[in-house]
Scaffold this motif. Structure first.
Motif, PDB file in Angstrom:
ATOM      1  N   SER A 405      -5.409  -1.031   7.319  1.00 50.57           N
ATOM      2  CA  SER A 405      -6.158  -1.679   7.020  1.00 50.57           C
ATOM      3  C   SER A 405      -6.998  -2.339   6.620  1.00 50.57           C
ATOM      4  O   SER A 405      -8.229  -2.446   5.802  1.00 50.57           O
ATOM      5  CB  SER A 405      -5.404  -3.224   7.363  1.00 50.57           C
ATOM      6  N   GLU A 406      -7.859  -1.963   7.874  1.00 44.35           N
ATOM      7  CA  GLU A 406      -9.320  -2.035   8.734  1.00 44.35           C
ATOM      8  C   GLU A 406     -10.255  -1.166   8.700  1.00 44.35           C
ATOM      9  O   GLU A 406     -11.539  -0.758   8.730  1.00 44.35           O
ATOM     10  CB  GLU A 406      -9.100  -3.031   9.602  1.00 44.35           C
ATOM     11  N   LEU A 449      -7.439  12.705   5.424  1.00 48.59           N
ATOM     12  CA  LEU A 449      -8.020  11.224   4.504  1.00 48.59           C
ATOM     13  C   LEU A 449      -7.472  10.170   4.525  1.00 48.59           C
ATOM     14  O   LEU A 449      -6.020  10.092   4.251  1.00 48.59           O
ATOM     15  CB  LEU A 449      -7.759  12.102   3.345  1.00 48.59           C
ATOM     16  N   LEU A 450      -8.515   9.578   4.763  1.00 51.14           N
ATOM     17  CA  LEU A 450      -8.043   7.773   4.431  1.00 51.14           C
ATOM     18  C   LEU A 450      -7.567   7.599   3.532  1.00 51.14           C
ATOM     19  O   LEU A 450      -8.234   8.081   2.578  1.00 51.14           O
ATOM     20  CB  LEU A 450      -8.890   7.479   5.630  1.00 51.14           C
ATOM     21  N   PRO A 451      -6.357   7.228   2.995  1.00 56.15           N
ATOM     22  CA  PRO A 451      -6.201   5.701   1.658  1.00 56.15           C
ATOM     23  C   PRO A 451      -6.777   5.272   1.425  1.00 56.15           C
ATOM     24  O   PRO A 451      -7.867   4.572   2.235  1.00 56.15           O
ATOM     25  CB  PRO A 451      -4.827   5.545   1.775  1.00 56.15           C
ATOM     26  N   VAL A 452      -7.016   5.555  -0.117  1.00 55.53           N
ATOM     27  CA  VAL A 452      -8.040   3.898   0.025  1.00 55.53           C
ATOM     28  C   VAL A 452      -7.630   3.170  -0.863  1.00 55.53           C
ATOM     29  O   VAL A 452      -6.773   2.688  -0.330  1.00 55.53           O
ATOM     30  CB  VAL A 452      -8.268   4.936  -1.394  1.00 55.53           C
ATOM     31  N   ARG A 453      -8.909   1.833  -0.238  1.00 55.35           N
ATOM     32  CA  ARG A 453      -8.430   0.461   0.113  1.00 55.35           C
ATOM     33  C   ARG A 453      -7.738  -0.155  -1.438  1.00 55.35           C
ATOM     34  O   ARG A 453      -8.176   0.193  -2.280  1.00 55.35           O
ATOM     35  CB  ARG A 453      -9.856  -0.534  -0.346  1.00 55.35           C
ATOM     36  N   ALA A 454      -6.298  -0.571  -0.497  1.00 54.52           N
ATOM     37  CA  ALA A 454      -5.533  -1.304  -1.979  1.00 54.52           C
ATOM     38  C   ALA A 454      -4.800  -2.909  -1.584  1.00 54.52           C
ATOM     39  O   ALA A 454      -4.153  -2.494  -0.881  1.00 54.52           O
ATOM     40  CB  ALA A 454      -4.562  -0.107  -2.993  1.00 54.52           C
ATOM     41  N   GLY A 455      -5.172  -2.987  -2.680  1.00 50.19           N
ATOM     42  CA  GLY A 455      -4.708  -4.895  -2.985  1.00 50.19           C
ATOM     43  C   GLY A 455      -5.548  -5.200  -1.333  1.00 50.19           C
ATOM     44  O   GLY A 455      -6.187  -5.063  -1.151  1.00 50.19           O
ATOM     45  N   THR A 456      -5.656  -6.549  -1.608  1.00 43.84           N
ATOM     46  CA  THR A 456      -5.623  -7.814  -0.671  1.00 43.84           C
ATOM     47  C   THR A 456      -5.024  -8.525  -0.934  1.00 43.84           C
ATOM     48  O   THR A 456      -3.560  -9.514  -1.400  1.00 43.84           O
ATOM     49  CB  THR A 456      -7.204  -8.355  -1.808  1.00 43.84           C
ATOM     50  N   PRO A 509       0.282  -7.906   0.700  1.00 42.02           N
ATOM     51  CA  PRO A 509      -0.230  -8.248   1.610  1.00 42.02           C
ATOM     52  C   PRO A 509      -0.249  -8.968   2.495  1.00 42.02           C
ATOM     53  O   PRO A 509      -0.728 -10.417   1.179  1.00 42.02           O
ATOM     54  CB  PRO A 509      -1.914  -7.304   2.315  1.00 42.02           C
ATOM     55  N   ALA A 510      -0.291  -9.968   4.003  1.00 43.85           N
ATOM     56  CA  ALA A 510      -0.150 -11.895   3.832  1.00 43.85           C
ATOM     57  C   ALA A 510      -1.882 -12.496   3.819  1.00 43.85           C
ATOM     58  O   ALA A 510      -2.928 -11.829   3.606  1.00 43.85           O
ATOM     59  CB  ALA A 510      -0.226 -11.415   5.554  1.00 43.85           C
ATOM     60  N   VAL A 511      -1.757 -13.435   3.866  1.00 44.95           N
ATOM     61  CA  VAL A 511      -3.137 -14.889   3.973  1.00 44.95           C
ATOM     62  C   VAL A 511      -2.676 -14.842   4.597  1.00 44.95           C
ATOM     63  O   VAL A 511      -1.207 -15.988   5.189  1.00 44.95           O
ATOM     64  CB  VAL A 511      -3.101 -15.406   2.650  1.00 44.95           C
ATOM     65  N   ALA A 512      -3.480 -14.841   6.242  1.00 49.44           N
ATOM     66  CA  ALA A 512      -3.228 -15.487   7.597  1.00 49.44           C
ATOM     67  C   ALA A 512      -3.123 -16.337   7.467  1.00 49.44           C
ATOM     68  O   ALA A 512      -3.852 -18.274   7.121  1.00 49.44           O
ATOM     69  CB  ALA A 512      -4.605 -14.805   8.437  1.00 49.44           C
ATOM     70  N   GLY A 513      -2.110 -17.108   7.949  1.00 47.00           N
ATOM     71  CA  GLY A 513      -1.750 -19.039   7.922  1.00 47.00           C
ATOM     72  C   GLY A 513      -1.243 -19.713   6.647  1.00 47.00           C
ATOM     73  O   GLY A 513      -1.719 -21.082   7.114  1.00 47.00           O
TER      74      GLY A 513
END
Length: 717
Positions: A405-406, A449-456, A509-513
């Motif tokens: 993710s980072e 090859l790293l995957p493309v960033r997907a999802g927020t 994906p998670a939203v922290a807290g």
């Protein structure tokens, strides 16, 4: 001039790659891969590995998954850049079953035109290594009857290898196979799966076996009727209980040949005595007495302890027994996979009925091309003595989930990183020095090859096993290019829209807290809050999963990726055929995302009749069998009519197939025009005409729809 000719040939090759699906549609044998069709060969290209090449196939007995790794060898010829759809590499797997093969299904990965360059070590960034996997879980047997089976993988660019055709050859791609080891069982009931074997067991030996059985280990998920069959198995099953290790004295006798001080060994002493020597060296309370005791044990066999120490100090890496052959990145599942070959039948500290030994694979990454390695984790895989190996080797794969993710980026900036795997027998590789070489084993690097960033955070990224990008917000059906998120396989080979049914798994994906909850809203305004507990799997290898409960009104705590690697948010147990909207709500923020899906929980309707000689009637030898078939479903996938039964090894023989609903009143079929070769005259016996139809509904968030079947009999006398 030569360079001009070479460029012209390259241009022609790219043009052929671009057009080859259309060329195959007009002539199935255009490239010479379908000689049985009767069409003439126009441009012979068979199993070409100039653009992509399957480089390994392996198996993990504990995870019960079969893996394949392939290389993308060029910078163009894959349908477009990373922001385009690109092309697809398909891999179909087969497992050996008796004298034939069992189709294990397909996995796929999108590939793109990625410019070649140099990394920080001034090495070419191509080839790029990809890996894929599918489940393979044949029945397990007790350790007395090891199962060493062959698996096969077929790589094909742009075209899905057809099912149940293990000898099929691709235009671009290739075929690899290797023997693998199936996991053993410790369940006492499984001991009697092979009657011929258990009948030969001495009752006295059986008593010893029963006395030494490990205590039963409860499965991680209770088998209760109110729990769903999860699309991703929660784990590979209970770990076997502790097995007896083989002592050094036992190994000395097992590997010794002859007698006396000059006896020879089938496995060199430096190998089978290494565990004891390494234990002494690593002990914080080292004393000369320990070395003296080991030397005394070895001395009667003519083994000098000093020779063993020299082997321990050798840092070149011995690959006589095991060798790492491949490493790649699974961009669908976000895992790094390393395949290695076990090359000898002995030297692994005991057979399958013992504790054996362990092969360790440590993974490192340089995602940002800084020439600095980051340790990712170590995966252990059991190793055993099997005597003579089929084809001289067994292929194993170690797989590790990784948090990308980072380090992922946008499609406008393709990012190539590096992965390193280090294989070490008996002793885990270093976790601080990526350059350390093990005594037994080796290391291997690859570019990925790293995957493309997907999802927020705070979005729905996957519903029903499909990325929400591939689900229409209007119709709730999948789009023509939809793929399953975990395998990369096409949702429908013909690109038709597909609905959802059964258990719909929701991921994001998670939203922290924060806390979240999911609601399902139907067209009539009815709302269902999803409160069912969910199964979460940690990223750490070997960590058991667990159930997580929400509050009675459906609120769940977001869990970090390390604790919920699949990013599972909830389960929707669908019913009916309505269109519904799945809504994600975050506490304090309200509704933040939603996804419309079309449901289909209705099975196809099927009917088959025999008009000649008639249902349940008698025909004479040589009679052409005729009938009608009726099939209907709103989202039909395919149907077939077969003639089955008859004498041993007769069928089934496919008579008619289709991918659309039959006309009102049904469609005619006849053994005079079968879809597959059919005997000129049926032998006297009893037969059935059977129709089977499957829809294209995504049931349970996994491939495979609802299937209906019925049959009617007739006889030949």
């Amino acid at each position: 001039m030569p360079s001009t000719k070479k460029a012209a040939a390259a241009d022609k090759g790219l043009t052929t790659r671009t057009r080859f699906r259309r060329l195959l549609a007009g002539n199935p044998n255009y490239f010479g891969t379908a000689p049985d069709t009767g069409f003439a060969v126009v441009e012979k290209i068979v199993a070409s590995t100039s653009y992509e090449q399957l480089t390994s196939v392996g198996y993990n007995p504990r995870a019960r998954q079969v893996y394949a790794t392939f290389d993308i060898r060029k910078s163009s010829g894959y349908g477009g850049g990373l922001c385009a759809f690109g092309g697809t590499e398909h891999v179909r797997f087969y497992g050996q079953a008796g004298g034939g093969w069992t189709d294990l299904g397909t996995a796929a990965t999108e590939v793109h035109d990625i410019p070649a360059g140099k990394d920080c070590r001034n090495r070419s960034t191509h080839p790029l290594s990809y890996s894929v996997q599918v489940p393979y879980a044949p029945a397990r047997r007790w350790c007395f009857v090891p199962q060493l089976r062959k698996v096969r993988a077929i790589l094909s660019y742009g075209v899905v290898p057809p099912p149940n055709q293990p000898d099929w050859v691709p235009v671009w791609g290739n075929v690899l196979e290797c023997h693998v080891q199936i996991d053993k069982t410790t369940l006492f009931s499984d001991l009697f799966l092979d009657d011929k074997f258990t009948a030969t067991i001495d009752p006295a030996i059986l008593d010893v076996i029963v006395a030494q059985l490990p205590p039963p280990v409860p499965p991680p998920i209770p088998d209760l009727p109110d729990l769903p069959p999860l699309p991703d198995p929660p784990g590979p099953g209970p770990l076997p209980g502790p097995l007896p290790p083989v002592s050094l004295q036992q190994r000395l006798e097992t590997y010794a040949e002859g007698s006396g001080r000059r006896r020879k060994f089938s496995v060199e002493p430096a190998r089978f005595a290494l565990p004891e020597l390494e234990e002494i060296v690593a002990s914080p309370s080292f004393t000369p007495a320990a070395s003296t005791a080991l030397a005394g044990l070895l001395q009667p066999y003519g083994i000098d302890l000093g020779d063993l120490v020299a082997v321990l100090e050798d840092t070149t890496g011995n690959i006589d027994y095991e060798e790492l052959v491949d490493v790649g990145l699974d961009v669908n599942r976000h895992r790094v996979d390393a395949t290695y070959a076990v090359k000898k039948g002995g030297g692994y500290s005991g057979g399958l009925c013992t504790a054996g030994s362990t092969e360790y694979v440590a993974f490192w990454a340089d995602w940002n091309d800084t020439c600095e390695w980051t340790f990712l984790g170590t995966v252990p895989v059991a190793a055993y003595d099997f005597g003579t190996l089929p084809d001289g080797r067994l292929c194993y794969t170690a797989s590790l989930p990784v948090d990308l993710s980072e380090v992922m980026d946008r499609c406008t900036r393709p990012k190539v990183g590096k992965v390193r795997a280090v294989l070490s027998w008996n002793t885990p590789p270093s976790t601080t020095d990526a350059d350390a070489v093990p005594t037994y084993g080796n290391r291997l690097d690859t570019h990925v090859l790293l995957p493309v960033r997907a999802g927020t955070p705070g979005t729905l990224t996957t519903v029903g096993g499909v990325k929400t990008d591939f689900i229409s917000d209007v119709t709730g059906l999948t789009t023509p290019t939809a793929k399953f998120v975990d395998s990369g396989a096409d949702v429908d080979a013909l690109g038709r829209p597909c609905p959802f049914g059964g258990l719909v798994v929701v991921r994001g994906p998670a939203v922290a807290g924060k806390r979240y909850r999911l609601r399902v809203v139907d067209g009539a305004g009815g709302t269902q809050t999803l409160t069912e507990k969910i199964w979460v799997t940690p990223a750490a290898p070997g960590s058991p999963g667990s159930y997580v409960n929400g509050t009675p009104d459906g609120w769940f705590d977001y869990r970090p990726l390390a604790d919920n690697f699949n990013q599972t948010l909830g389960y929707y147990r669908s019913t009916g055929d309505a269109k519904v909207d799945i809504v994600l709500e975050i506490e304090g923020e309200g509704d933040v995302d939603h996804q419309v899906i079309q449901l289909d929980n209705t099975w196809p309707t099927v009917a088959v009749d025999i008009t000649t000689p008639g249902n349940c009637e008698v025909a004479s030898p040589g009679t052409v069998i005729e009938g009608t078939v009726a099939v209907h479903d709103t989202y039909l996938g395919s149907w077939s009519v077969v003639i089955d039964g008859g004498p041993p090894a007769f069928g089934p023989h496919t008579i008619e197939t289709g991918t659309t609903n039959t006309p009102l009143g049904g469609a005619a079929w006849s053994t005079a025009t079968p879809a597959q070769p059919f005997p000129a005259s049926l032998a006297p016996c009893g037969y059935v005409a059977r129709v089977t139809a499957g829809d294209r509904t995504i049931v349970g968030s996994t491939p495979g729809g609802h299937t209906s079947t019925t049959d009617v009999g007739f006889s030949v006398v």
